[in-house]
Design an enzyme around this catalytic site. Structure first.
Site, mmCIF file in Angstrom:
data_model
loop_
_atom_site.group_PDB
_atom_site.id
_atom_site.type_symbol
_atom_site.label_atom_id
_atom_site.label_comp_id
_atom_site.label_asym_id
_atom_site.label_seq_id
_atom_site.Cartn_x
_atom_site.Cartn_y
_atom_site.Cartn_z
ATOM 1 N N GLU A 70 7.157 -22.037 7.790
ATOM 2 C CA GLU A 70 7.708 -21.376 8.948
ATOM 3 C C GLU A 70 8.682 -21.821 9.640
ATOM 4 O O GLU A 70 9.333 -21.127 10.846
ATOM 5 C CB GLU A 70 6.633 -20.833 9.642
ATOM 6 C CG GLU A 70 5.880 -21.935 10.294
ATOM 7 C CD GLU A 70 4.777 -21.279 11.643
ATOM 8 O OE1 GLU A 70 4.894 -21.440 12.786
ATOM 9 O OE2 GLU A 70 3.957 -20.788 10.885
ATOM 10 N N GLU B 111 0.821 -1.314 0.065
ATOM 11 C CA GLU B 111 0.109 0.027 0.042
ATOM 12 C C GLU B 111 0.840 1.210 0.090
ATOM 13 O O GLU B 111 0.328 2.490 -0.187
ATOM 14 C CB GLU B 111 -0.842 -0.094 1.256
ATOM 15 C CG GLU B 111 -2.105 -0.824 1.075
ATOM 16 C CD GLU B 111 -2.947 -0.985 2.307
ATOM 17 O OE1 GLU B 111 -2.334 -0.657 3.384
ATOM 18 O OE2 GLU B 111 -3.977 -1.555 2.310
#
Length: 272
Positions: free
Chosen positions: A112, A81
């Site tokens: 992960e 953004e």
């Protein structure tokens, strides 16, 4: 001192399946109300890290977010953004997620848990001492993130983190840890809820404050935003109107000519 994950502790609510829809929504909302207060307590930590980010970016550095699952996705969201909001390069704020881009939409099993891939992902961007890396992990125990920050530390790269557990392994390997202690989740262990909300709030604070200090805002307006749809073109036109005290048509023509609110204002002011 024993490390206790409050994010994994039992919810303060039980028999959720027996609650009405109203009760469920109300109780979730009541829990969510506590998140901004937890973030407020962490402002001194957020300030210290943000000040370092501003210094590094003013000197040609970049900001990296690195995480797994929800944490990784939120980092990518904030990074993605920045270009449309502030008109900066896509290379200034970069979000990385365990498992690569495919993990944005679908979980990649055990990604992960890697203790090497995080650093490899950073190296692909030629990470250097000029940059800052923020590890994001609600639990504070994600190997992908912790190992990446450890390698950053050995290479004198500034590290920070956002976690929802106190004195976590991730905090202990971060130069500038941010700990937002939101307590047990409404749905036990579902850290996409309060912990995820806390991460989003902190990321908003960090990136917005950084961009303001980099001169990407005038007054309270996003004068460097990308004009990627009609809503933003209209907003940009209104900004120019208000700043220069001219008609809508004049402002619209300026925006069409210069393709950017800042450039339009600057060139009009300079008589070009």
């Amino acid at each position: 001192m024993t490390f206790i994950k409050t994010t994994e502790q039992d919810s303060n609510y039980n028999h959720l399946e027996q609650m009405t829809v109203t009760e469920l929504l109300t109780n979730i909302n009541n829990e969510d109300k506590t998140v901004p207060l937890a973030v407020e307590k962490a402002i001194p930590q957020i300030e210290k890290l943000t000040e370092q980010i501003v210094i590094k970016l003013k000197n040609g550095g970049r900001l990296f977010y690195i995480g797994a699952g929800t944490s990784g996705r939120l980092g990518i969201l904030d990074a993605s953004e920045c270009p449309p909001t502030f008109g900066v390069s896509h290379e200034l704020v970069i979000g990385l997620i365990a498992g690569g881009d495919s993990a944005i939409r679908k979980a990649v099993e055990f990604a992960e848990d890697s203790t090497t891939q995080g650093w490899e992902d950073l190296k692909a961007y030629n990470i250097s001492i000029k940059d800052v890396v923020i590890g994001i992990a609600a639990s504070g125990t994600t190997p992908y993130v912790i190992s990446a920050l450890e390698k950053c530390n050995t290479n004198n790269i500034i590290t920070g983190c956002i976690t929802s557990n106190h004195n976590s392994p991730l905090s202990n390997v971060s130069n500038y840890p941010i700990e937002v202690i939101v307590g047990p989740e409404f749905l036990t262990g579902s850290s996409r809820m309060k912990a995820g909300t806390a991460q989003k709030l902190v990321l908003n604070m960090i990136s917005t404050t950084t961009m303001i200090k980099l001169g990407r805002v005038k007054g309270n307006k996003m004068i460097d935003m990308q004009l990627s749809n009609n809503k933003l073109v209209n907003r940009g036109t209104q900004m120019i109107m208000n700043e220069l005290n001219i008609s809508f048509d004049e402002a619209e023509q300026l925006l069409k000519t210069y393709k950017n609110v800042r450039s339009a204002i600057k060139n009009y002011t300079n008589g070009n």
